[in-house]
Design a protein around this motif. Sequence first.
Motif, PDB file in Angstrom:
ATOM      1  N   GLU A   1     122.912  28.560 108.509  1.00  0.00           N
ATOM      2  CA  GLU A   1     123.819  28.631 109.979  1.00  0.00           C
ATOM      3  C   GLU A   1     122.656  28.566 110.862  1.00  0.00           C
ATOM      4  OE1 GLU A   1     125.615  32.349 109.862  1.00  0.00           O
ATOM      5  OE2 GLU A   1     127.249  31.780 108.585  1.00  0.00           O
TER       6      GLU A   1
ATOM      7  N   ASN B   1     115.490  32.640 111.113  1.00  0.00           N
ATOM      8  CA  ASN B   1     116.735  31.903 110.854  1.00  0.00           C
ATOM      9  C   ASN B   1     117.441  31.977 109.575  1.00  0.00           C
ATOM     10  OD1 ASN B   1     117.799  28.864 110.295  1.00  0.00           O
ATOM     11  ND2 ASN B   1     118.933  29.802 112.051  1.00  0.00           N
TER      12      ASN B   1
ATOM     13  N   ASP C   1     123.906  35.808 116.518  1.00  0.00           N
ATOM     14  CA  ASP C   1     124.346  34.600 116.547  1.00  0.00           C
ATOM     15  C   ASP C   1     124.340  34.080 117.856  1.00  0.00           C
ATOM     16  OD1 ASP C   1     125.152  34.818 113.855  1.00  0.00           O
ATOM     17  OD2 ASP C   1     127.115  35.202 114.112  1.00  0.00           O
TER      18      ASP C   1
ATOM     19  N   SER D   1     126.617  41.943 105.170  1.00  0.00           N
ATOM     20  CA  SER D   1     126.281  40.965 106.407  1.00  0.00           C
ATOM     21  C   SER D   1     125.128  41.779 107.021  1.00  0.00           C
ATOM     22  CB  SER D   1     127.289  40.965 107.253  1.00  0.00           C
ATOM     23  OG  SER D   1     126.669  40.295 108.454  1.00  0.00           O
TER      24      SER D   1
ATOM     25  N   THR E   1     120.785  41.570 114.176  1.00  0.00           N
ATOM     26  CA  THR E   1     121.221  40.178 113.752  1.00  0.00           C
ATOM     27  C   THR E   1     121.983  39.572 114.906  1.00  0.00           C
ATOM     28  OG1 THR E   1     120.862  40.305 111.460  1.00  0.00           O
ATOM     29  CG2 THR E   1     122.215  38.578 112.340  1.00  0.00           C
TER      30      THR E   1
ATOM     31  N   PHE F   1     129.418  26.788 116.913  1.00  0.00           N
ATOM     32  CA  PHE F   1     129.217  28.235 116.420  1.00  0.00           C
ATOM     33  C   PHE F   1     130.356  28.431 115.231  1.00  0.00           C
ATOM     34  CE2 PHE F   1     130.936  32.359 116.772  1.00  0.00           C
ATOM     35  CZ  PHE F   1     129.921  33.123 116.041  1.00  0.00           C
ATOM     36  N   ASP F   2     129.954  28.855 113.831  1.00  0.00           N
ATOM     37  CA  ASP F   2     130.926  29.128 113.227  1.00  0.00           C
ATOM     38  C   ASP F   2     131.706  28.291 112.338  1.00  0.00           C
ATOM     39  OD1 ASP F   2     130.581  31.901 112.604  1.00  0.00           O
ATOM     40  OD2 ASP F   2     132.357  32.675 113.634  1.00  0.00           O
TER      41      ASP F   2
ATOM     42  N   TRP G   1     122.611  29.056 114.014  1.00  0.00           N
ATOM     43  CA  TRP G   1     123.074  30.082 115.074  1.00  0.00           C
ATOM     44  C   TRP G   1     122.616  31.612 114.727  1.00  0.00           C
ATOM     45  CZ3 TRP G   1     126.964  27.379 112.649  1.00  0.00           C
ATOM     46  CH2 TRP G   1     127.867  28.049 111.724  1.00  0.00           C
ATOM     47  N   HIS G   2     122.112  31.738 113.531  1.00  0.00           N
ATOM     48  CA  HIS G   2     122.173  32.991 112.998  1.00  0.00           C
ATOM     49  C   HIS G   2     120.727  33.626 112.697  1.00  0.00           C
ATOM     50  CE1 HIS G   2     123.799  36.179 109.837  1.00  0.00           C
ATOM     51  NE2 HIS G   2     122.413  36.053 109.785  1.00  0.00           N
TER      52      HIS G   2
ATOM     53  N   ASP H   1     127.797  36.637 118.654  1.00  0.00           N
ATOM     54  CA  ASP H   1     127.939  37.910 117.947  1.00  0.00           C
ATOM     55  C   ASP H   1     126.916  38.554 117.700  1.00  0.00           C
ATOM     56  OD1 ASP H   1     129.402  39.836 116.454  1.00  0.00           O
ATOM     57  OD2 ASP H   1     129.698  38.443 114.587  1.00  0.00           O
TER      58      ASP H   1
ATOM     59  N   HIS I   1     124.383  41.472 109.980  1.00  0.00           N
ATOM     60  CA  HIS I   1     124.788  41.908 111.009  1.00  0.00           C
ATOM     61  C   HIS I   1     125.304  43.330 111.406  1.00  0.00           C
ATOM     62  CE1 HIS I   1     125.596  38.238 113.649  1.00  0.00           C
ATOM     63  NE2 HIS I   1     125.887  37.795 112.422  1.00  0.00           N
TER      64      HIS I   1
ATOM     65  N   SER J   1     126.274  22.386 109.172  1.00  0.00           N
ATOM     66  CA  SER J   1     125.903  23.429 110.044  1.00  0.00           C
ATOM     67  C   SER J   1     124.404  24.183 109.671  1.00  0.00           C
ATOM     68  CB  SER J   1     126.673  24.628 110.080  1.00  0.00           C
ATOM     69  OG  SER J   1     127.953  24.333 110.749  1.00  0.00           O
TER      70      SER J   1
END
Length: 187
Positions: free
Chosen positions: A164, A160, A94, A85, A92, A124-125, A166-167, A41, A87, A131
């Motif tokens: 998460e 990071n 993921d 967010s 940002t 992921f998610d 991955w974020h 994402d 994002h 996580s």
Amino acid sequence: MHRKVSGYDAPVCVLTSQAAQALSAVQKAIAAGGLTLVVFDCYRPARAVSDMGDWTKTSGPPDPQWYPKVKRKDLIAKGYIGELSTHSRGSTVDVAITRADRKSAPKPACGATDADTLDFGTGFDCFDPTSETAHRPIASEAAANRKKLVEAMRAGGFKNYAREWWHFTLENEPFPRERFNFPVTAE
């Protein structure tokens, strides 16, 4: 959510030029070791963030694939879904890492199971304490892969989000106070 999210009209990664250039540099750096990034994402329209927030207000039990131990109504309070967010600022992303030859890792019990990523302990998610980037105990291989990802992204100028693995958000993002709302389209 088990449905299309408002504002996502195409499977396209939209990023600010600064974030895209930094992510490209990360990709080039890890490619030297036979690895490649998997992007899940990127930019998320503000309307999608609102849609997700509204969804958390509807009733629903924990979901064994995505949030096995957390009630849907608690996903915002626990920091898994943001009312605002990062994002929506366009810097940002993921991400995970996989081998360039795409040899599949064991599929995690929680989170996305369709990407052939390295073992990160969860998919992921996965909205679960496991996580969190520094969560322990976690298998040594998963911990090493999380560290590898964080270090590669940090070297590229990303920080990071500790909840998460991955974020990541570009540290010197160009629009730190903006929230964009244009849809993600193929054009």
